[in-house]
Design a protein around this motif. Structure first.
Motif, PDB file in Angstrom:
ATOM      1  N   GLU A   8      58.437  -5.035  32.988  1.00 33.76           N
ATOM      2  CA  GLU A   8      59.466  -5.236  34.197  1.00 33.76           C
ATOM      3  C   GLU A   8      60.524  -4.776  33.848  1.00 33.76           C
ATOM      4  OE1 GLU A   8      60.028  -8.746  37.191  1.00 33.76           O
ATOM      5  OE2 GLU A   8      59.407  -9.257  35.202  1.00 33.76           O
ATOM      6  N   LYS A   9      61.463  -5.148  32.690  1.00 38.64           N
ATOM      7  CA  LYS A   9      62.830  -4.746  32.482  1.00 38.64           C
ATOM      8  C   LYS A   9      62.918  -3.277  32.437  1.00 38.64           C
ATOM      9  CE  LYS A   9      65.413  -7.719  30.743  1.00 38.64           C
ATOM     10  NZ  LYS A   9      66.322  -8.591  29.835  1.00 38.64           N
ATOM     11  N   SER A  10      61.833  -2.501  31.791  1.00 44.25           N
ATOM     12  CA  SER A  10      62.033  -1.207  31.260  1.00 44.25           C
ATOM     13  C   SER A  10      62.045  -0.506  32.751  1.00 44.25           C
ATOM     14  CB  SER A  10      60.860  -0.580  30.542  1.00 44.25           C
ATOM     15  OG  SER A  10      61.019  -1.356  29.417  1.00 44.25           O
ATOM     16  N   PHE A  11      61.116  -1.122  33.656  1.00 41.78           N
ATOM     17  CA  PHE A  11      60.976  -0.535  34.815  1.00 41.78           C
ATOM     18  C   PHE A  11      62.333  -0.284  35.768  1.00 41.78           C
ATOM     19  CE2 PHE A  11      60.516  -0.406  39.608  1.00 41.78           C
ATOM     20  CZ  PHE A  11      59.835   0.640  39.767  1.00 41.78           C
ATOM     21  N   TRP A  12      62.967  -1.485  35.766  1.00 37.48           N
ATOM     22  CA  TRP A  12      64.369  -1.664  36.336  1.00 37.48           C
ATOM     23  C   TRP A  12      65.526  -0.701  35.784  1.00 37.48           C
ATOM     24  CZ3 TRP A  12      63.645  -2.395  41.212  1.00 37.48           C
ATOM     25  CH2 TRP A  12      62.495  -3.158  41.685  1.00 37.48           C
ATOM     26  N   ILE A  13      65.363  -0.940  34.600  1.00 38.56           N
ATOM     27  CA  ILE A  13      66.328  -0.113  33.769  1.00 38.56           C
ATOM     28  C   ILE A  13      66.269   1.356  34.185  1.00 38.56           C
ATOM     29  CG2 ILE A  13      66.923   0.610  31.510  1.00 38.56           C
ATOM     30  CD1 ILE A  13      66.587  -2.102  30.320  1.00 38.56           C
ATOM     31  N   LEU A 138      52.184 -11.454  42.222  1.00 37.05           N
ATOM     32  CA  LEU A 138      52.257 -10.348  40.997  1.00 37.05           C
ATOM     33  C   LEU A 138      53.480  -9.920  40.909  1.00 37.05           C
ATOM     34  CD1 LEU A 138      49.637  -7.671  40.444  1.00 37.05           C
ATOM     35  CD2 LEU A 138      51.976  -7.153  40.119  1.00 37.05           C
ATOM     36  N   ASN A 139      53.911  -9.964  39.643  1.00 38.22           N
ATOM     37  CA  ASN A 139      55.341  -9.169  39.034  1.00 38.22           C
ATOM     38  C   ASN A 139      54.989  -8.021  38.305  1.00 38.22           C
ATOM     39  OD1 ASN A 139      56.849 -11.483  39.766  1.00 38.22           O
ATOM     40  ND2 ASN A 139      56.011 -12.615  38.221  1.00 38.22           N
ATOM     41  N   ILE A 140      56.067  -7.230  38.478  1.00 36.45           N
ATOM     42  CA  ILE A 140      55.830  -5.911  37.762  1.00 36.45           C
ATOM     43  C   ILE A 140      55.609  -6.114  36.190  1.00 36.45           C
ATOM     44  CG2 ILE A 140      57.129  -3.644  36.977  1.00 36.45           C
ATOM     45  CD1 ILE A 140      58.825  -3.920  39.522  1.00 36.45           C
ATOM     46  N   GLY A 141      54.671  -5.299  35.827  1.00 36.37           N
ATOM     47  CA  GLY A 141      54.410  -5.254  34.392  1.00 36.37           C
ATOM     48  C   GLY A 141      52.957  -6.231  34.080  1.00 36.37           C
ATOM     49  N   GLU A 142      52.744  -7.005  34.940  1.00 37.83           N
ATOM     50  CA  GLU A 142      51.551  -8.055  34.759  1.00 37.83           C
ATOM     51  C   GLU A 142      50.228  -6.924  34.931  1.00 37.83           C
ATOM     52  OE1 GLU A 142      53.490 -12.155  35.855  1.00 37.83           O
ATOM     53  OE2 GLU A 142      52.124 -11.182  37.014  1.00 37.83           O
ATOM     54  N   ARG A 143      49.041  -7.428  34.157  1.00 35.60           N
ATOM     55  CA  ARG A 143      47.621  -6.650  34.248  1.00 35.60           C
ATOM     56  C   ARG A 143      47.244  -6.687  35.807  1.00 35.60           C
ATOM     57  NH1 ARG A 143      43.970  -5.648  30.401  1.00 35.60           N
ATOM     58  NH2 ARG A 143      45.743  -4.878  29.407  1.00 35.60           N
ATOM     59  N   LEU A 159      49.344   7.450  30.136  1.00 26.87           N
ATOM     60  CA  LEU A 159      50.377   6.953  29.611  1.00 26.87           C
ATOM     61  C   LEU A 159      50.969   6.219  30.928  1.00 26.87           C
ATOM     62  CD1 LEU A 159      52.705   6.570  27.745  1.00 26.87           C
ATOM     63  CD2 LEU A 159      53.777   8.795  28.664  1.00 26.87           C
ATOM     64  N   LYS A 160      51.152   6.670  32.081  1.00 27.29           N
ATOM     65  CA  LYS A 160      51.726   6.055  33.139  1.00 27.29           C
ATOM     66  C   LYS A 160      51.037   4.858  33.553  1.00 27.29           C
ATOM     67  CE  LYS A 160      53.752   6.710  37.760  1.00 27.29           C
ATOM     68  NZ  LYS A 160      54.032   7.907  39.021  1.00 27.29           N
ATOM     69  N   ALA A 161      49.544   4.780  33.545  1.00 30.85           N
ATOM     70  CA  ALA A 161      48.921   3.802  33.712  1.00 30.85           C
ATOM     71  C   ALA A 161      49.110   2.623  32.746  1.00 30.85           C
ATOM     72  CB  ALA A 161      47.404   4.087  33.750  1.00 30.85           C
ATOM     73  N   TRP A 162      49.347   3.245  31.520  1.00 29.31           N
ATOM     74  CA  TRP A 162      49.486   2.077  30.433  1.00 29.31           C
ATOM     75  C   TRP A 162      50.835   1.284  30.485  1.00 29.31           C
ATOM     76  CZ3 TRP A 162      53.673   1.700  26.688  1.00 29.31           C
ATOM     77  CH2 TRP A 162      53.294   0.843  25.723  1.00 29.31           C
ATOM     78  N   MET A 163      51.651   2.136  30.956  1.00 32.23           N
ATOM     79  CA  MET A 163      53.092   1.528  31.246  1.00 32.23           C
ATOM     80  C   MET A 163      53.280   0.529  32.355  1.00 32.23           C
ATOM     81  SD  MET A 163      55.506   5.017  30.585  1.00 32.23           S
ATOM     82  CE  MET A 163      57.203   4.105  31.172  1.00 32.23           C
ATOM     83  N   GLN A 164      52.516   0.902  33.494  1.00 31.49           N
ATOM     84  CA  GLN A 164      52.230  -0.198  34.666  1.00 31.49           C
ATOM     85  C   GLN A 164      51.359  -1.066  34.315  1.00 31.49           C
ATOM     86  OE1 GLN A 164      50.985   2.678  37.722  1.00 31.49           O
ATOM     87  NE2 GLN A 164      53.023   3.216  38.231  1.00 31.49           N
ATOM     88  N   ASN A 165      50.633  -1.356  33.045  1.00 33.21           N
ATOM     89  CA  ASN A 165      49.406  -2.156  32.826  1.00 33.21           C
ATOM     90  C   ASN A 165      48.515  -2.135  33.984  1.00 33.21           C
ATOM     91  OD1 ASN A 165      48.461  -3.985  31.182  1.00 33.21           O
ATOM     92  ND2 ASN A 165      50.010  -5.780  31.553  1.00 33.21           N
ATOM     93  N   LEU A 166      48.221  -0.903  34.231  1.00 36.38           N
ATOM     94  CA  LEU A 166      46.972  -0.918  35.427  1.00 36.38           C
ATOM     95  C   LEU A 166      45.898  -0.455  34.644  1.00 36.38           C
ATOM     96  CD1 LEU A 166      46.238  -0.423  38.389  1.00 36.38           C
ATOM     97  CD2 LEU A 166      47.299   1.840  38.042  1.00 36.38           C
ATOM     98  N   ARG A 167      44.906  -0.997  35.029  1.00 39.18           N
ATOM     99  CA  ARG A 167      43.443  -0.684  34.657  1.00 39.18           C
ATOM    100  C   ARG A 167      42.630  -0.185  35.973  1.00 39.18           C
ATOM    101  NH1 ARG A 167      46.267  -0.816  31.033  1.00 39.18           N
ATOM    102  NH2 ARG A 167      45.988  -1.914  29.097  1.00 39.18           N
ATOM    103  N   TYR A 168      42.009   1.021  35.689  1.00 33.32           N
ATOM    104  CA  TYR A 168      41.119   1.474  36.645  1.00 33.32           C
ATOM    105  C   TYR A 168      39.746   1.121  36.438  1.00 33.32           C
ATOM    106  CZ  TYR A 168      44.814   4.635  37.682  1.00 33.32           C
ATOM    107  OH  TYR A 168      46.211   5.206  38.023  1.00 33.32           O
TER     108      TYR A 168
END
Length: 440
Positions: A8-13, A138-143, A159-168
């Motif tokens: 979450e912090k990385s996204f906003w930075i 849901l907060n940014i960064g949560e699974r 890589l982007k999916a991992w950074m977003q903590n997104l699982r398809y």
């Protein structure tokens, strides 16, 4: 939890380093939607509407014909077909050489469709997504598990999916074994988890849990969002029973973005409207004039932010009605009091009167343990075809037909057809209610 906070912090930075565009959009979205009755919110919305109308008139071939239009009511109502047939005329000449992003629908309405969005519109959509995910806890960064039909062309990079903590989670073959593996996976995790996906995927989970006589699950799932298909009472109630949290439905489309979302209040079926990014009208079914208060009508949307291809008074094909507070003291309604399926999928009784698609769903609740799939098709004014894919012998034809006739008319001709499979659309969704008859 720590990994989620870091994401979450990385996204906003990163956003701050790029000029805080998403952050600024997010703050404004929250302000307008949560202060809809304020003068400041009204002024912002009026400014956005005025600017997009002027931009459309001055920079597109399609809208230059309306250069003397004084209000939004002077613009025509458009549909997907109109945009397709005049595709280049909708392009803004000032954005032809600027970065643009193609968005496309898979044709679940029978009309495949694509559109271009500019960079600022894309950022606004990102901010809308963050805002409405947060409204769903849901907060940014949560699974986040996304249960849809996945192919390489509609997925982020690993890589982007991992950074977003997104699982398809591909639901193409979401059978018992795959469902059990998925449930076991989320039960092992003790950090916050969230689900978003097709209603049909949730229905498969519920029917599997019903069949195995499962008890409420011990998971850390904090939110469940239903998309793309109508959320039936069975799925809403069953998912709430098994996961002990409310299921909320999101109203959105690929070509525009998030338009509305249900609240997290238990059993609340109202949809909170995204007035911050769009102007909404509810028009009569057969005329381009406002529907009466409390009357179902067509949802017509004007997008404030897509300057690349402006959409003014775009008929989404869906139907709804505003809440009773609509227009009081000049303030738009905060909610869609009722949101139905697409107009093309509304069905009619033998007298030609519209019947809610949700009434159709209730006809099949008591037989869910016997059904793999079902589909209700209106073929003519008084002929209805019911397709059933059953798990075993179905001995309730007479009861089902009589139940359908109670709402559709005693002169209804109800045909039962047994099938081995009801094919999915290219999107992976299966339409439970189909209208092949167009009421006069």
């Amino acid at each position: 939890m720590l990994a989620s906070k870091i994401r979450e912090k990385s996204f906003w930075i990163l956003d701050r380093l790029k000029g805080s565009n998403v952050s600024n959009h997010y703050k404004e979205i929250a302000f307008i939607n949560e202060n809809l009755d304020s003068k400041e919110a009204a002024l912002l919305r009026r400014e956005y509407l005025t600017n997009i109308l002027a931009h459309a008139r001055n920079t597109t071939s399609f809208y230059k014909k309306f250069k003397n239009a004084e209000s939004i009511e002077d613009f025509p109502v458009i549909t997907k077909t109109v945009v397709q047939e005049n595709f280049d005329d909708f392009k803004s000449k000032t954005y032809l050489d600027k970065p643009k992003f193609k968005v496309a629908t898979s044709g679940s309405t029978g009309i495949p469709f694509q559109l271009y969005q500019d960079a600022n519109k894309k950022k606004r959509n990102t901010a809308d997504t963050i805002y409405f995910l947060k409204k769903a806890n849901l907060n940014i960064g949560e699974r986040l598990y996304d249960l849809e039909v996945w192919r390489g062309i509609n997925m982020n990079s690993p890589l982007k999916a991992w950074m977003q903590n997104l699982r398809y989670v591909d639901v193409t073959k979401f059978h018992d074994e795959e469902i059990e593996d998925f449930l076991q996976s989320i039960k092992k995790k003790r950090y916050p988890q969230h689900l978003i996906g097709f209603v049909s995927a949730y229905e498969s989970i519920c029917k599997y849990l019903d069949k195995t006589k499962a008890k409420p699950l011990d998971t850390t799932v904090k939110s469940i969002i239903a998309i793309s298909e109508a959320l039936t009472d069975y799925v809403k109630d069953s998912m709430q029973k098994y996961f002990n949290i409310p299921v909320i439905s999101r109203y959105s489309n690929e070509e525009i973005g998030i338009l509305a979302q249900q609240t997290t209040t238990m059993n609340d079926k109202k949809f909170e409207i995204n007035w911050s990014s769009y102007h909404f009208e509810i028009l009569k079914m057969d005329q381009d004039v406002p529907a009466q208060p409390g009357e179902l009508g067509r949802i017509v949307v004007t997008d404030f932010f897509n300057y690349c291809m402006p959409l003014i008074r775009y008929d989404t094909g869906d139907i709804a009605k505003f809440g009773e507070d609509f227009g009081k003291n000049g303030i738009p309604s905060r909610y869609f009091e009722q949101l139905e399926g697409r107009k093309m999928d509304a069905v009619y009784n033998t007298k030609g009167q519209m019947i809610s698609s949700f009434i159709v769903y209730t006809k099949f609740y008591k037989y869910y343990n016997l059904l793999q799939q079902y589909q209700f098709i209106q073929k003519t004014r008084n002929t209805y075809l019911v397709k059933l894919n059953t798990t075993s012998t179905f001995g309730f034809e007479k009861e089902l037909i009589e139940d359908i006739k109670k709402d559709f008319g005693q002169d209804a001709n109800v045909i039962i057809e047994y099938v081995d499979e009801i094919p999915a659309l290219s999107s992976g969704k299966r339409k439970k209610v189909v209208n092949l008859y167009k009421a006069a």
